[in-house]
Design a protein around this motif. Structure first.
Motif, PDB file in Angstrom:
ATOM      1  N   THR A  37      63.550  14.324  63.113  1.00 53.81           N
ATOM      2  CA  THR A  37      64.511  13.871  64.574  1.00 53.81           C
ATOM      3  C   THR A  37      64.788  12.378  64.265  1.00 53.81           C
ATOM      4  O   THR A  37      65.887  12.177  63.917  1.00 53.81           O
ATOM      5  N   THR A  38      63.816  11.745  63.797  1.00 57.85           N
ATOM      6  CA  THR A  38      64.065  10.275  63.472  1.00 57.85           C
ATOM      7  C   THR A  38      62.748   9.723  63.208  1.00 57.85           C
ATOM      8  O   THR A  38      61.940  10.174  63.496  1.00 57.85           O
ATOM      9  N   HIS A  93      71.666  10.469  58.886  1.00 61.07           N
ATOM     10  CA  HIS A  93      70.832  11.552  58.783  1.00 61.07           C
ATOM     11  C   HIS A  93      71.669  12.941  58.467  1.00 61.07           C
ATOM     12  O   HIS A  93      70.922  13.752  57.754  1.00 61.07           O
ATOM     13  N   ASN A  99      73.016  15.924  69.001  1.00 64.40           N
ATOM     14  CA  ASN A  99      72.250  14.655  68.336  1.00 64.40           C
ATOM     15  C   ASN A  99      72.616  13.601  69.753  1.00 64.40           C
ATOM     16  O   ASN A  99      73.756  13.690  70.176  1.00 64.40           O
ATOM     17  N   LYS A 117      63.704   4.915  67.347  1.00 65.52           N
ATOM     18  CA  LYS A 117      64.480   6.353  67.353  1.00 65.52           C
ATOM     19  C   LYS A 117      65.784   5.884  67.145  1.00 65.52           C
ATOM     20  O   LYS A 117      66.827   6.004  67.975  1.00 65.52           O
ATOM     21  N   ASN A 133      67.946   7.374  65.632  1.00 71.01           N
ATOM     22  CA  ASN A 133      68.785   8.951  65.472  1.00 71.01           C
ATOM     23  C   ASN A 133      68.083   9.837  66.373  1.00 71.01           C
ATOM     24  O   ASN A 133      67.172   9.543  67.017  1.00 71.01           O
TER      25      ASN A 133
END
Length: 367
Positions: A121-122, A132, A161, A249, A251
């Motif tokens: 995820t991040t 990513h 995303n 986070k 990303n």
């Protein structure tokens, strides 16, 4: 053109469309797929989101719709939002067991089961969306992801995303590091562990319960995604301090989960349809998030009186140091997590120079 050639062309269109064509073209049909399937294949998708939540909830629905369209009715995937069939945090187990053939969620929610899942995820101060994608697609990330989930009978895909996040909504300002001490925050993933080391109590709450938790004082602040998704949940009605950058986070990869047995039971054509439906959404959702977050941020500031704040540099510097410590500790005792961590950090170091030049310096040059 003969009918046979028309069918062959349509199949190539269905399996090889670009993101823009899939989203907007009427040439999505694949009659040959329907001809091979005597009965419609019925699948269920469970998600961790309220239905049609701006961002991830909409991604989940579009993946279902895209599979239905690209298969020309050979498959029908029905979406169940969080709580309709299973709770938000039970999506992975539901797909693993085969109760649902697909799921849509965020890999970081499975950290208790697989510590290495958070990287997909991040992670704090980690890869940005474009980086990513490069890691997963080109630098070994997908292979590690597949290997991590294989024992559970689950095949993962990038399936959306939401872009870089904000750091969250705070009832009271954060002017020094000491201001974090004693607060209760809804904060997901490793960001919560970083905050814990600075006196914060991280609280895990599904998105459907965050507004009420903030309203009733169960938490002093919440972090979720970016301005578009956040404003749809109404946080701006309760607090006005909106912090960035979203160090925890950077990303926001959405995760599409597919039961491996169900996937292998499909024809090769339909397997490709499922994979392509997820891949397209990873591109479409990021473009949408960038556009909608920009518009929503302006609206929050101009019409709702939201004050966008940046963490002071001393706070960010302390969080950055703590982040490196947490990541190292977190991966020490889990072999798979350590392998993923090392691969991830190698990718970040490799990509950093070009990202700084191509993104950071170009933005600075625009003035």
């Amino acid at each position: 053109m003969t009918k046979k050639k028309e069918q062959m062309l349509t199949r190539r269109q269905a399996l090889g469309l670009t993101a823009g064509a899939v989203a907007g073209s009427a040439a999505l049909t694949a009659p040959a797929l329907a001809e091979k399937t005597a009965t419609v294949i019925e699948w269920r998708m469970v998600t961790s989101w309220p239905k049609n939540l701006p961002g991830p909830g909409m991604s989940a629905q579009r993946i279902c719709d895209r599979i239905n369209t690209m298969s020309d009715g050979a498959m029908r995937v029905r979406l169940f939002a969080a709580g309709e069939l299973v709770p938000a945090f039970e999506v992975f187990d539901t797909v693993s067991s085969g109760t649902a053939q697909m799921g849509h969620s965020a890999a970081m929610y499975w950290a208790g089961k697989m510590p290495g899942s958070v990287f997909f995820t991040t992670v704090p101060f980690g890869l940005l969306p474009q980086e990513h994608t490069a890691w997963v697609d080109q630098m070994g990330g997908q292979e590690l992801w597949d290997e991590l989930y294989a024992p559970f009978g689950v095949k993962p895909f990038m399936g959306g995303n939401s872009g870089p996040t904000m750091a969250g909504w705070y009832r009271d300002p954060v002017e020094t590091l000491d201001d974090l001490n004693g607060r209760k925050l809804r904060i997901a993933g490793l960001g919560g562990e970083i905050m814990r080391k600075h006196g914060v109590t991280p609280v895990s709450i599904p998105s459907s319960e965050m507004y009420t938790s903030l309203q009733t004082g169960v938490v002093d602040g919440v972090e979720f995604l970016g301005p578009w998704s956040d404003s749809s949940l109404g946080f701006q009605k309760l607090v006005k301090h909106y912090y960035g950058p979203g160090f925890n986070k950077p990303n926001g990869t959405g995760e599409a989960l597919v039961n491996a047995v169900a996937l292998e039971g499909l024809s090769k054509d339909l397997q490709a349809v499922v994979a392509e439906a997820c891949r397209v959404e990873a591109d479409v959702a990021l473009a949408e998030a960038n556009a909608q977050n920009a518009a929503s941020l302006k609206l929050l500031q101009e019409e709702h009186g939201v004050v966008v704040r940046e963490f002071p540099e001393e706070v960010l510097a302390a969080l950055r140091v703590t982040s490196a410590e947490v990541l190292d500790e977190y991966t020490q005792d889990d072999k798979a997590a350590r392998e993923i961590y090392e691969n991830y950090m190698t990718a970040q170091e490799t990509l950093a120079g070009w990202s700084t030049l191509s993104l950071g310096e170009n933005i600075a040059a625009r003035g």
